[in-house]
Design a protein around this motif. Structure first.
Motif, PDB file in Angstrom:
ATOM      1  N   VAL A  68      -8.927 -19.762 -23.281  1.00 43.57           N
ATOM      2  CA  VAL A  68     -10.118 -20.598 -23.389  1.00 43.57           C
ATOM      3  C   VAL A  68     -10.953 -20.036 -24.518  1.00 43.57           C
ATOM      4  CG1 VAL A  68     -12.219 -21.441 -22.280  1.00 43.57           C
ATOM      5  CG2 VAL A  68     -10.116 -21.142 -20.930  1.00 43.57           C
ATOM      6  N   LEU A  69     -11.201 -20.857 -25.542  1.00 42.40           N
ATOM      7  CA  LEU A  69     -11.956 -20.417 -26.710  1.00 42.40           C
ATOM      8  C   LEU A  69     -13.262 -21.192 -26.784  1.00 42.40           C
ATOM      9  CD1 LEU A  69     -10.646 -19.428 -30.150  1.00 42.40           C
ATOM     10  CD2 LEU A  69     -12.539 -21.045 -30.045  1.00 42.40           C
ATOM     11  N   LEU A  70     -14.367 -20.472 -26.813  1.00 41.49           N
ATOM     12  CA  LEU A  70     -15.693 -21.076 -26.889  1.00 41.49           C
ATOM     13  C   LEU A  70     -16.172 -21.073 -28.340  1.00 41.49           C
ATOM     14  CD1 LEU A  70     -17.323 -19.230 -23.835  1.00 41.49           C
ATOM     15  CD2 LEU A  70     -16.204 -21.483 -23.846  1.00 41.49           C
ATOM     16  N   ALA A  71     -16.177 -22.241 -28.965  1.00 46.29           N
ATOM     17  CA  ALA A  71     -16.663 -22.388 -30.341  1.00 46.29           C
ATOM     18  C   ALA A  71     -17.969 -23.179 -30.288  1.00 46.29           C
ATOM     19  CB  ALA A  71     -15.624 -23.088 -31.210  1.00 46.29           C
ATOM     20  N   VAL A  72     -18.961 -22.590 -29.636  1.00 49.29           N
ATOM     21  CA  VAL A  72     -20.239 -23.260 -29.377  1.00 49.29           C
ATOM     22  C   VAL A  72     -21.381 -22.320 -29.733  1.00 49.29           C
ATOM     23  CG1 VAL A  72     -19.314 -24.760 -27.575  1.00 49.29           C
ATOM     24  CG2 VAL A  72     -20.151 -22.478 -26.971  1.00 49.29           C
ATOM     25  N   HIS A  73     -22.619 -22.820 -29.662  1.00 47.32           N
ATOM     26  CA  HIS A  73     -23.781 -21.984 -29.914  1.00 47.32           C
ATOM     27  C   HIS A  73     -23.881 -20.867 -28.880  1.00 47.32           C
ATOM     28  CE1 HIS A  73     -25.340 -24.416 -33.136  1.00 47.32           C
ATOM     29  NE2 HIS A  73     -25.378 -25.502 -32.380  1.00 47.32           N
ATOM     30  N   GLU A  74     -24.556 -19.791 -29.270  1.00 49.09           N
ATOM     31  CA  GLU A  74     -24.636 -18.615 -28.410  1.00 49.09           C
ATOM     32  C   GLU A  74     -25.231 -18.940 -27.044  1.00 49.09           C
ATOM     33  OE1 GLU A  74     -26.080 -13.991 -28.701  1.00 49.09           O
ATOM     34  OE2 GLU A  74     -27.351 -15.523 -29.639  1.00 49.09           O
ATOM     35  N   ALA A  75     -26.307 -19.718 -27.006  1.00 48.29           N
ATOM     36  CA  ALA A  75     -26.951 -20.016 -25.734  1.00 48.29           C
ATOM     37  C   ALA A  75     -25.994 -20.711 -24.776  1.00 48.29           C
ATOM     38  CB  ALA A  75     -28.191 -20.879 -25.962  1.00 48.29           C
ATOM     39  N   VAL A  76     -25.186 -21.627 -25.293  1.00 46.46           N
ATOM     40  CA  VAL A  76     -24.215 -22.334 -24.464  1.00 46.46           C
ATOM     41  C   VAL A  76     -23.102 -21.382 -24.030  1.00 46.46           C
ATOM     42  CG1 VAL A  76     -22.528 -24.219 -24.406  1.00 46.46           C
ATOM     43  CG2 VAL A  76     -24.724 -24.528 -25.587  1.00 46.46           C
ATOM     44  N   ALA A  77     -22.603 -20.587 -24.962  1.00 45.25           N
ATOM     45  CA  ALA A  77     -21.508 -19.666 -24.646  1.00 45.25           C
ATOM     46  C   ALA A  77     -21.909 -18.680 -23.557  1.00 45.25           C
ATOM     47  CB  ALA A  77     -21.080 -18.919 -25.910  1.00 45.25           C
ATOM     48  N   LEU A  78     -23.126 -18.143 -23.642  1.00 46.84           N
ATOM     49  CA  LEU A  78     -23.575 -17.178 -22.637  1.00 46.84           C
ATOM     50  C   LEU A  78     -23.663 -17.819 -21.254  1.00 46.84           C
ATOM     51  CD1 LEU A  78     -26.340 -15.263 -24.639  1.00 46.84           C
ATOM     52  CD2 LEU A  78     -24.029 -14.483 -24.111  1.00 46.84           C
ATOM     53  N   GLY A  91      -5.093 -13.187 -15.785  1.00 50.25           N
ATOM     54  CA  GLY A  91      -4.305 -12.901 -16.984  1.00 50.25           C
ATOM     55  C   GLY A  91      -4.620 -13.780 -18.170  1.00 50.25           C
ATOM     56  N   ALA A  92      -5.439 -14.824 -17.988  1.00 47.10           N
ATOM     57  CA  ALA A  92      -5.801 -15.704 -19.105  1.00 47.10           C
ATOM     58  C   ALA A  92      -6.827 -15.004 -19.989  1.00 47.10           C
ATOM     59  CB  ALA A  92      -6.345 -17.024 -18.589  1.00 47.10           C
ATOM     60  N   LEU A  93      -6.919 -15.474 -21.234  1.00 48.26           N
ATOM     61  CA  LEU A  93      -7.787 -14.871 -22.245  1.00 48.26           C
ATOM     62  C   LEU A  93      -9.009 -15.733 -22.503  1.00 48.26           C
ATOM     63  CD1 LEU A  93      -8.371 -12.874 -24.640  1.00 48.26           C
ATOM     64  CD2 LEU A  93      -6.921 -14.374 -26.049  1.00 48.26           C
ATOM     65  N   LEU A  94     -10.164 -15.093 -22.547  1.00 45.62           N
ATOM     66  CA  LEU A  94     -11.393 -15.749 -22.992  1.00 45.62           C
ATOM     67  C   LEU A  94     -11.693 -15.264 -24.406  1.00 45.62           C
ATOM     68  CD1 LEU A  94     -13.946 -17.490 -22.313  1.00 45.62           C
ATOM     69  CD2 LEU A  94     -15.048 -15.328 -21.639  1.00 45.62           C
ATOM     70  N   ALA A  95     -11.984 -16.192 -25.294  1.00 46.23           N
ATOM     71  CA  ALA A  95     -12.341 -15.843 -26.665  1.00 46.23           C
ATOM     72  C   ALA A  95     -13.545 -16.683 -27.085  1.00 46.23           C
ATOM     73  CB  ALA A  95     -11.171 -16.088 -27.623  1.00 46.23           C
ATOM     74  N   ASP A  96     -14.239 -16.248 -28.114  1.00 46.75           N
ATOM     75  CA  ASP A  96     -15.353 -17.028 -28.638  1.00 46.75           C
ATOM     76  C   ASP A  96     -15.481 -16.778 -30.128  1.00 46.75           C
ATOM     77  OD1 ASP A  96     -17.798 -15.139 -29.319  1.00 46.75           O
ATOM     78  OD2 ASP A  96     -16.929 -14.363 -27.472  1.00 46.75           O
ATOM     79  N   THR A  97     -16.327 -17.579 -30.782  1.00 43.42           N
ATOM     80  CA  THR A  97     -16.481 -17.492 -32.241  1.00 43.42           C
ATOM     81  C   THR A  97     -17.934 -17.245 -32.637  1.00 43.42           C
ATOM     82  OG1 THR A  97     -16.781 -19.890 -32.466  1.00 43.42           O
ATOM     83  CG2 THR A  97     -14.514 -19.049 -32.577  1.00 43.42           C
ATOM     84  N   LEU A  98     -18.694 -16.575 -31.795  1.00 44.81           N
ATOM     85  CA  LEU A  98     -20.115 -16.356 -32.066  1.00 44.81           C
ATOM     86  C   LEU A  98     -20.315 -15.440 -33.275  1.00 44.81           C
ATOM     87  CD1 LEU A  98     -21.586 -15.870 -28.480  1.00 44.81           C
ATOM     88  CD2 LEU A  98     -21.293 -17.967 -29.796  1.00 44.81           C
ATOM     89  N   SER A  99     -21.426 -15.645 -33.965  1.00 45.84           N
ATOM     90  CA  SER A  99     -21.746 -14.825 -35.129  1.00 45.84           C
ATOM     91  C   SER A  99     -22.552 -13.588 -34.750  1.00 45.84           C
ATOM     92  CB  SER A  99     -22.528 -15.648 -36.163  1.00 45.84           C
ATOM     93  OG  SER A  99     -23.722 -16.161 -35.604  1.00 45.84           O
ATOM     94  N   VAL A 100     -22.930 -13.473 -33.460  1.00 47.19           N
ATOM     95  CA  VAL A 100     -23.606 -12.283 -32.935  1.00 47.19           C
ATOM     96  C   VAL A 100     -22.812 -11.813 -31.727  1.00 47.19           C
ATOM     97  CG1 VAL A 100     -25.715 -11.365 -31.918  1.00 47.19           C
ATOM     98  CG2 VAL A 100     -25.852 -13.064 -33.749  1.00 47.19           C
ATOM     99  N   ARG A 101     -22.535 -10.501 -31.635  1.00 47.17           N
ATOM    100  CA  ARG A 101     -21.570 -10.014 -30.673  1.00 47.17           C
ATOM    101  C   ARG A 101     -22.161  -9.260 -29.486  1.00 47.17           C
ATOM    102  NH1 ARG A 101     -18.337 -13.181 -30.944  1.00 47.17           N
ATOM    103  NH2 ARG A 101     -18.046 -12.209 -28.917  1.00 47.17           N
ATOM    104  N   THR A 102     -23.273  -8.562 -29.654  1.00 46.62           N
ATOM    105  CA  THR A 102     -23.737  -7.663 -28.601  1.00 46.62           C
ATOM    106  C   THR A 102     -24.110  -8.417 -27.321  1.00 46.62           C
ATOM    107  OG1 THR A 102     -25.875  -7.672 -29.773  1.00 46.62           O
ATOM    108  CG2 THR A 102     -24.477  -5.744 -30.050  1.00 46.62           C
ATOM    109  N   GLY A 103     -24.757  -9.558 -27.437  1.00 48.51           N
ATOM    110  CA  GLY A 103     -25.152 -10.321 -26.264  1.00 48.51           C
ATOM    111  C   GLY A 103     -23.953 -10.804 -25.469  1.00 48.51           C
ATOM    112  N   MET A 104     -22.939 -11.327 -26.155  1.00 47.86           N
ATOM    113  CA  MET A 104     -21.749 -11.838 -25.483  1.00 47.86           C
ATOM    114  C   MET A 104     -20.960 -10.707 -24.845  1.00 47.86           C
ATOM    115  SD  MET A 104     -20.334 -14.629 -24.697  1.00 47.86           S
ATOM    116  CE  MET A 104     -18.858 -15.595 -24.441  1.00 47.86           C
ATOM    117  N   ALA A 105     -20.860  -9.580 -25.539  1.00 48.49           N
ATOM    118  CA  ALA A 105     -20.138  -8.438 -24.972  1.00 48.49           C
ATOM    119  C   ALA A 105     -20.786  -7.989 -23.673  1.00 48.49           C
ATOM    120  CB  ALA A 105     -20.099  -7.295 -25.982  1.00 48.49           C
TER     121      ALA A 105
END
Length: 320
Positions: A68-78, A91-105
């Protein structure tokens, strides 16, 4: 056979999401695109849904997905992390494309500590194409799915740069937030000088032409994207302050006083001190040391760039 038999790309109607959708489908993955509206590129096959409150159809897609890849704004992804990971199979993978990493981590560590997760930030406009371009990769929780997705990006021609979440945000505060602030501030300064753009274009030496070209490129993007980089990156404010302080330092070195404040210059010497003019030699030396062995290569690259703008002689251009 794809490592991801089934995948879901949330925000697949956008440029970044579309790039990853194409990459997955070319690798043989059955990819479901999820968005709030049906993108034209999907020809009506998009699943219209709110990823922060999945309905039955989206829940089923998430439950069978290997990725599952989240290519959305940070507020939505969080907001999506908790509901999405509750539905994902083990066992499934979560991925995202956010331009800021600390909040999502932090959100993934708090809400889904057992889920494999990687953040991929393409450091380029998707229209430029993946081949040869850098992709920052931040792994929150490693696993075979993470390795498979990183291999897929590399097979697609992407150049992976692995960073921690903190390293990523500190670096992008310089490469993105600072760079965009410089370019847009340059444009604002031109508007305040009252100069005519036609006269500028007709008389500009190559360095100015390059800055105008960079300004035009930024203005071709969406303000909310550039704004999100400035607002959400925890290091962006420090980068902007460094820029403002550097401009004050430069002004004082040549005997100017931007704020009419009798204070010490950041590089040594008081504001307005005639002795500070000689400090520009020191600035050049400091910056040459900073660029290190790559200085000559970058100078040659700049020369080649100028040659694409106009035919020039080799003499004198380095001083303009």
């Amino acid at each position: 056979m794809s490592d991801f038999a089934h995948s879901v790309v949330v925000g697949g109607g956008g440029a970044v999401g579309g790039m990853f959708t194409d990459l997955l489908r070319e690798a043989g993955s059955r990819t479901v695109v999820v968005d709030v509206t049906v993108p034209a590129r999907e020809g009506g096959s998009c699943l219209v849904a709110d990823v922060t409150a999945p309905g039955p159809e989206l829940a089923a897609a998430l439950g069978r997905a290997d990725l599952v890849l989240l290519a959305v704004h940070e507020a939505v992804a969080l907001r999506a992390v908790a509901p999405v990971t509750r539905l994902m199979r083990p066992g499934a993978l979560l991925a995202d494309t956010l331009s800021v990493r600390t909040g999502m981590a932090a959100e993934v560590a708090a809400r889904a500590p057992d889920v494999q997760h990687v953040g991929l930030n393409p450091m380029f406009a998707p229209s430029a194409g993946l081949a040869g371009r850098p992709v920052a990769a931040v792994v929150t929780r490693d696993g075979p799915g993470v390795a498979a997705l990183l291999r897929l990006v590399e097979r697609g021609g992407g150049r992976l740069v692995r960073l921690s979440a903190r390293e990523h945000d500190r670096t992008t505060a310089a490469t993105q937030a600072l760079t965009h602030a410089v370019v847009l501030s340059f444009g604002l300064a031109l508007t305040r000088l009252g100069v005519d753009i036609r006269t500028l274009t007709a008389t500009a030496p190559p360095p100015h032409q390059v800055l105008l070209t960079l300004l035009a490129r930024v203005l071709g993007g969406r303000p909310e994207v550039y704004g999100e980089i400035q607002w959400s990156n925890p290091g962006a404010a420090s980068a902007r302050r460094a820029l403002a302080e550097a401009l004050r330092s430069f002004a004082s070195l040549i005997g100017d006083d931007l704020d009419s404040v009798d204070s010490l210059d950041l590089l040594g010497g008081a504001v307005g001190d005639p002795r500070a003019a000689a400090g520009l030699d020191g600035v050049f030396e400091e910056l040459r040391r900073f660029l290190g062995p790559g200085l000559a290569v970058r100078q040659e690259s700049c020369h080649e760039l100028f040659r694409t703008l106009q035919r020039i002689d080799d003499e004198g251009e380095t001083d303009r």
